[in-house]
Design a protein around this motif. Structure first.
Motif, mmCIF file in Angstrom:
data_model
loop_
_atom_site.group_PDB
_atom_site.id
_atom_site.type_symbol
_atom_site.label_atom_id
_atom_site.label_comp_id
_atom_site.label_asym_id
_atom_site.label_seq_id
_atom_site.Cartn_x
_atom_site.Cartn_y
_atom_site.Cartn_z
ATOM 1 N N TYR A 47 56.478 124.451 100.808
ATOM 2 C CA TYR A 47 57.253 123.288 100.385
ATOM 3 C C TYR A 47 56.854 122.233 101.262
ATOM 4 O O TYR A 47 56.811 122.113 102.414
ATOM 5 N N ILE A 48 56.286 121.065 100.616
ATOM 6 C CA ILE A 48 55.705 119.939 101.395
ATOM 7 C C ILE A 48 56.502 118.637 101.146
ATOM 8 O O ILE A 48 57.223 118.402 99.888
ATOM 9 N N ALA A 49 56.641 118.021 102.264
ATOM 10 C CA ALA A 49 57.397 116.720 102.197
ATOM 11 C C ALA A 49 56.596 115.501 102.914
ATOM 12 O O ALA A 49 56.002 115.725 103.631
ATOM 13 N N LEU A 50 56.110 114.742 101.979
ATOM 14 C CA LEU A 50 55.328 113.607 102.201
ATOM 15 C C LEU A 50 56.239 112.285 102.559
ATOM 16 O O LEU A 50 56.802 111.866 101.434
ATOM 17 N N TYR A 51 56.148 111.858 103.794
ATOM 18 C CA TYR A 51 56.980 110.594 103.936
ATOM 19 C C TYR A 51 56.132 109.536 104.041
ATOM 20 O O TYR A 51 55.123 109.414 104.876
ATOM 21 N N ARG A 52 56.417 108.197 103.439
ATOM 22 C CA ARG A 52 55.870 106.994 103.824
ATOM 23 C C ARG A 52 56.290 106.448 104.991
ATOM 24 O O ARG A 52 57.425 106.863 105.494
ATOM 25 N N ARG A 53 55.509 105.346 105.590
ATOM 26 C CA ARG A 53 55.873 104.857 106.824
ATOM 27 C C ARG A 53 57.167 104.017 106.742
ATOM 28 O O ARG A 53 57.327 103.206 105.807
ATOM 29 N N PRO A 54 57.988 104.368 107.836
ATOM 30 C CA PRO A 54 59.216 103.637 107.685
ATOM 31 C C PRO A 54 59.165 102.290 108.429
ATOM 32 O O PRO A 54 58.313 102.006 109.092
ATOM 33 N N ASP A 55 60.367 101.461 108.216
ATOM 34 C CA ASP A 55 60.120 100.158 108.741
ATOM 35 C C ASP A 55 60.048 100.452 110.363
ATOM 36 O O ASP A 55 59.421 99.553 111.051
ATOM 37 N N ASP A 56 60.942 101.162 110.879
ATOM 38 C CA ASP A 56 60.956 101.675 112.172
ATOM 39 C C ASP A 56 60.438 102.922 112.659
ATOM 40 O O ASP A 56 61.250 103.860 112.688
ATOM 41 N N ILE B 261 53.534 114.411 107.219
ATOM 42 C CA ILE B 261 53.479 115.275 106.348
ATOM 43 C C ILE B 261 54.235 116.609 106.794
ATOM 44 O O ILE B 261 53.843 117.119 107.928
ATOM 45 N N ALA B 262 55.325 117.082 106.119
ATOM 46 C CA ALA B 262 56.045 118.305 106.627
ATOM 47 C C ALA B 262 55.773 119.601 105.620
ATOM 48 O O ALA B 262 55.803 119.221 104.372
ATOM 49 N N GLU B 263 55.411 120.697 106.308
ATOM 50 C CA GLU B 263 55.138 121.675 105.357
ATOM 51 C C GLU B 263 55.918 123.061 106.300
ATOM 52 O O GLU B 263 55.958 123.329 106.916
ATOM 53 N N MET B 264 56.704 123.578 105.024
ATOM 54 C CA MET B 264 57.476 124.719 105.159
ATOM 55 C C MET B 264 57.026 125.921 104.598
ATOM 56 O O MET B 264 56.879 125.596 103.302
ATOM 57 N N TYR B 265 56.682 126.990 105.095
ATOM 58 C CA TYR B 265 56.413 128.245 104.564
ATOM 59 C C TYR B 265 57.240 129.227 104.125
ATOM 60 O O TYR B 265 58.212 129.430 105.156
ATOM 61 N N PHE B 266 57.216 129.871 103.117
ATOM 62 C CA PHE B 266 58.293 131.021 102.703
ATOM 63 C C PHE B 266 57.302 132.224 102.121
ATOM 64 O O PHE B 266 56.408 132.041 101.502
ATOM 65 N N THR B 267 57.678 133.149 102.380
ATOM 66 C CA THR B 267 56.743 134.441 102.136
ATOM 67 C C THR B 267 56.718 134.716 100.526
ATOM 68 O O THR B 267 55.605 134.870 100.159
ATOM 69 N N SER B 268 57.607 134.171 99.912
ATOM 70 C CA SER B 268 57.445 134.442 98.304
ATOM 71 C C SER B 268 58.525 133.435 97.639
ATOM 72 O O SER B 268 59.099 132.798 98.099
ATOM 73 N N ALA C 45 56.840 121.820 95.658
ATOM 74 C CA ALA C 45 56.654 123.065 96.155
ATOM 75 C C ALA C 45 55.289 123.492 95.545
ATOM 76 O O ALA C 45 54.963 123.089 94.468
ATOM 77 N N ALA C 46 54.593 124.591 96.378
ATOM 78 C CA ALA C 46 52.923 124.692 95.714
ATOM 79 C C ALA C 46 53.131 126.110 96.143
ATOM 80 O O ALA C 46 53.363 126.577 97.421
ATOM 81 N N GLU C 47 52.082 127.061 95.352
ATOM 82 C CA GLU C 47 51.799 128.449 95.594
ATOM 83 C C GLU C 47 50.536 128.425 96.499
ATOM 84 O O GLU C 47 49.746 127.508 96.148
ATOM 85 N N VAL C 48 50.583 129.103 97.741
ATOM 86 C CA VAL C 48 49.312 129.192 98.207
ATOM 87 C C VAL C 48 48.595 130.183 97.767
ATOM 88 O O VAL C 48 48.936 131.431 97.542
ATOM 89 N N VAL C 49 47.409 129.512 97.231
ATOM 90 C CA VAL C 49 46.406 130.719 96.500
ATOM 91 C C VAL C 49 45.262 131.154 97.359
ATOM 92 O O VAL C 49 44.739 132.125 97.101
ATOM 93 N N GLU C 50 44.964 130.395 98.337
ATOM 94 C CA GLU C 50 44.027 130.791 99.290
ATOM 95 C C GLU C 50 44.224 130.371 100.670
ATOM 96 O O GLU C 50 44.539 129.123 100.728
#
Length: 106
Positions: free
Chosen positions: A4-13, A60-67, A100-105
């Motif tokens: 699960y990926i969260a992409l944050y843009r630059r905040p004002d502060d 960039i935050a990446e959270m990994y889950f087994t399935s 969310a993305a499936e890790v394929v390799e």
């Protein structure tokens, strides 16, 4: 494995946001059941903006889950709901794109 990926843009502060993110949000994320690991990276330089246009990425935050099943269960957990409420509280919802993305390799 599901990422699960969260992409944050630059905040004002950026410093203020980072403090809130790392001190309050990340500990809640790390409490989500089924989470194998979470990684957060600060974007240092953009080489090709592509579809981002003028948006300057910050974290960039990446959270990994087994399935997929583990991931779906995590989405229904109280800890996941708490992390979403916390992100809204610290002003992150208007800064983030999530997918969310499936890790394929690896």
């Amino acid at each position: 494995m599901i990422k699960y990926i969260a992409l944050y843009r630059r905040p004002d502060d950026p410093e203020g946001f980072d403090r809130k993110y790392f001190e309050s949000h990340l500990p809640v994320v790390n409490s989500v059941p089924g989470l194998v690991r979470a990684e957060v990276a600060k974007v240092q330089q953009v080489f090709l903006a592509g579809f981002l246009g003028d948006t300057e990425p910050h974290l960039i935050a990446e959270m990994y889950f087994t399935s997929e099943e583990t991931f779906k269960a995590a989405l229904k957990s109280p800890e996941w709901a708490t992390s979403g409420a916390n992100l809204a509280e610290i002003g992150g919802m208007e800064l983030v794109a999530m997918f969310a993305a499936e890790v394929v390799e690896s």
